[in-house]
Structure formats: structure tokens, C-alpha cells
Design an enzyme around this catalytic site. Structure first.
Site, PDB file in Angstrom:
ATOM      1  N   PHE A 169       0.819  -1.225   0.000  1.00  0.00           N
ATOM      2  CA  PHE A 169       0.000   0.000   0.000  1.00  0.00           C
ATOM      3  C   PHE A 169       0.848   1.269   0.000  1.00  0.00           C
ATOM      4  O   PHE A 169       0.376   2.341   0.370  1.00  0.00           O
ATOM      5  CB  PHE A 169      -0.971   0.024   1.191  1.00  0.00           C
ATOM      6  CG  PHE A 169      -1.683  -1.271   1.406  1.00  0.00           C
ATOM      7  CD1 PHE A 169      -2.651  -1.697   0.504  1.00  0.00           C
ATOM      8  CD2 PHE A 169      -1.362  -2.082   2.473  1.00  0.00           C
ATOM      9  CE1 PHE A 169      -3.298  -2.912   0.685  1.00  0.00           C
ATOM     10  CE2 PHE A 169      -2.009  -3.292   2.660  1.00  0.00           C
ATOM     11  CZ  PHE A 169      -2.979  -3.707   1.772  1.00  0.00           C
ATOM     12  N   ASP A 206       8.374  -6.477 -11.388  1.00  0.00           N
ATOM     13  CA  ASP A 206       7.474  -6.182 -10.264  1.00  0.00           C
ATOM     14  C   ASP A 206       7.450  -7.377  -9.310  1.00  0.00           C
ATOM     15  O   ASP A 206       7.758  -8.500  -9.708  1.00  0.00           O
ATOM     16  CB  ASP A 206       6.067  -5.887 -10.775  1.00  0.00           C
ATOM     17  CG  ASP A 206       5.218  -5.149  -9.739  1.00  0.00           C
ATOM     18  OD1 ASP A 206       5.797  -4.594  -8.785  1.00  0.00           O
ATOM     19  OD2 ASP A 206       3.985  -5.116  -9.895  1.00  0.00           O
ATOM     20  N   GLU A 207       7.097  -7.136  -8.056  1.00  0.00           N
ATOM     21  CA  GLU A 207       7.019  -8.182  -7.027  1.00  0.00           C
ATOM     22  C   GLU A 207       8.332  -8.960  -6.932  1.00  0.00           C
ATOM     23  O   GLU A 207       8.348 -10.194  -6.853  1.00  0.00           O
ATOM     24  CB  GLU A 207       5.848  -9.125  -7.311  1.00  0.00           C
ATOM     25  CG  GLU A 207       4.498  -8.441  -7.385  1.00  0.00           C
ATOM     26  CD  GLU A 207       3.968  -7.963  -6.031  1.00  0.00           C
ATOM     27  OE1 GLU A 207       4.671  -8.149  -5.012  1.00  0.00           O
ATOM     28  OE2 GLU A 207       2.863  -7.399  -6.009  1.00  0.00           O
ATOM     29  N   CYS A 241       3.083   0.816  15.621  1.00  0.00           N
ATOM     30  CA  CYS A 241       1.855   0.022  15.599  1.00  0.00           C
ATOM     31  C   CYS A 241       2.060  -1.383  15.056  1.00  0.00           C
ATOM     32  O   CYS A 241       1.166  -2.223  15.138  1.00  0.00           O
ATOM     33  CB  CYS A 241       0.789   0.733  14.769  1.00  0.00           C
ATOM     34  SG  CYS A 241       0.365   2.374  15.399  1.00  0.00           S
TER      35      CYS A 241
HETATM   36 ZN    ZN Z   1       0.978   3.665  13.510  1.00  0.00          ZN
END
Ligand code: ZN
Length: 203
Positions: free
Chosen positions: A24, A93-94, A185
Site C-alpha cells: 500500500f 514487479d514483485e 503500531c
Molecule cells: Zn501507527
């Protein structure tokens, strides 16, 4: 924004560019942008991706936003050498799904005068370097690290959080099994994760 100032582009030689980051973060978007610009300049372009990645299309690279370029599926990195013919620019890609032969393949292509642009995940779901990306980063002339936005707190994110308990290194096409996360996170404590993903599909 151009990563490489045009006046500084190498002459009469090839080189390697690596675009890496979390899921992302827009790696494929950036790869497609560079390849499209080369095509507009009438340069010959060949694009390869590993046969393991069959998301969306088997004959195209497709960004998450739906931009499409024709590509060739290959089962191993050495197929790229045979398949690229006499092109000016080789896109991959990848790249994290290729074996480490990809490093020699990119080196060979660049030495033969090709511009090689490689995009891939630089870390796996445990935050470990994802071979062969570290080796490619070491030999590349140009490196772009793309950042996503942490889906928990909104900070810049360079990690790919698995949001299910699976211990497989590769869960291809399971876009809803991952989130972009920042350092704070991100967790490798899979036992704390749900057995099934929940929430929207970000693929
Ligand atoms: Zn975060």
C-alpha cells in the site's frame, strides 16, 4: 517528482533502480509511472513479474488503482534474461517473490546497457529483510523507498502488518490480510491477531 535528475542520467551504460517499501505504499504505481514515461519517449520496455503473483491479471501489471501495463509472467529470474530481447528498459514487479538469481540477472542486464527498474517488498510480515531485495538494494545505483500511511495511527508506515495468524511467509492476493503499519503500531505477535481478517478490503 523525478527521482533521478535528467542531467545526471548515466550515458552509454545501464543501471539499476530499486523501488521498495511496504504494501500500500505505491511501489507498483511508481514502477508503472517510470515505465510509461520510457514508453512515451519511444524506448522499448519489457515488464516481468513472477508467476506466483496472479492477482488481477496474468498478463499485465496492475497497480492497486487499476493502471495496467502488459507484462510477461516468468517462473524464475533467469527467464528474464532470455525474455527481454533487445529492449532498453526492463521492469520487474514483485521482486521479493523471485529467487536470489534475480540479483545476477539484474547485474547482467545493467552491465549490458539496460536500465533495470525493480519494485518489491523490502520487509516480510515479520519485518525481516525480504530476499533478494537487500542484495538488490546493495548493488543498485538508485533507491526509492516508498512509504504508506499507518492504518492505525496515520504516521508514515514502512511495514506490512499481517492481520491474521497465518505463519506462511507469502499470502499472495490476500490483500485484506494485510495493513500498512508504522514502527510503533507494527507487531510480530501473531498470537494476538484474529484467525480471520476483518475490516475493509484494501487490495
Ligand atoms: Zn501507527
Amino acid at each position: 517528482m523525478d527521482t533521478i535528475p535528467v542531467k545526471n542520467l548515466p550515458q552509454d551504460t545501464g543501471w539499476i533502480e530499486v523501488i521498495c517499501g511496504s504494501m500500500f505504499s505505491g511501489k507498483t504505481e511508481e514502477l508503472i509511472r517510470r515505465l510509461r514515461r520510457a514508453q512515451i519517449a519511444k524506448q522499448r520496455v519489457a515488464i516481468f513479474k513472477p508467476a506466483i503473483d496472479t492477482r488481477y491479471s496474468t498478463e499485465h501489471i496492475v497497480s492497486h488503482s487499476g493502471i495496467v501495463l502488459p507484462s510477461v509472467l516468468v517462473t524464475c529470474a533467469t527467464d528474464i534474461l532470455e525474455g527481454c530481447g533487445n529492449v532498453d528498459v526492463v521492469g520487474v514487479d514483485e521482486a521479493q517473490f523471485f529467487d536470489t538469481d534475480l540479483v545476477d540477472v539484474c547485474e547482467t542486464l545493467a552491465t549490458r546497457g539496460r536500465r533495470v527498474i525493480v519494485a518489491g517488498l523490502d520487509q516480510d510480515y515479520l519485518g525481516k529483510p525480504f530476499d533478494p531485495m537487500p542484495q538488490l538494494l546493495a548493488i543498485a545505483e538508485y533507491i526509492t523507498k516508498t512509504l504508506a500511511i499507518c492504518m492505525v495511527c496515520g504516521n508514515p508506515a514502512n511495514r506490512t502488518q499481517r492481520v491474521t495468524r497465518s505463519g506462511e511467509r507469502v499470502l499472495v492476493g490476500a490483500g485484506d490480510a494485510y495493513e500498512a503499519r508504522c514502527r510503533r503500531c507494527f507487531t510480530t505477535d501473531l498470537a494476538s491477531l484474529p484467525a480471520q481478517p476483518s475490516g475493509p478490503d484494501f487490495a
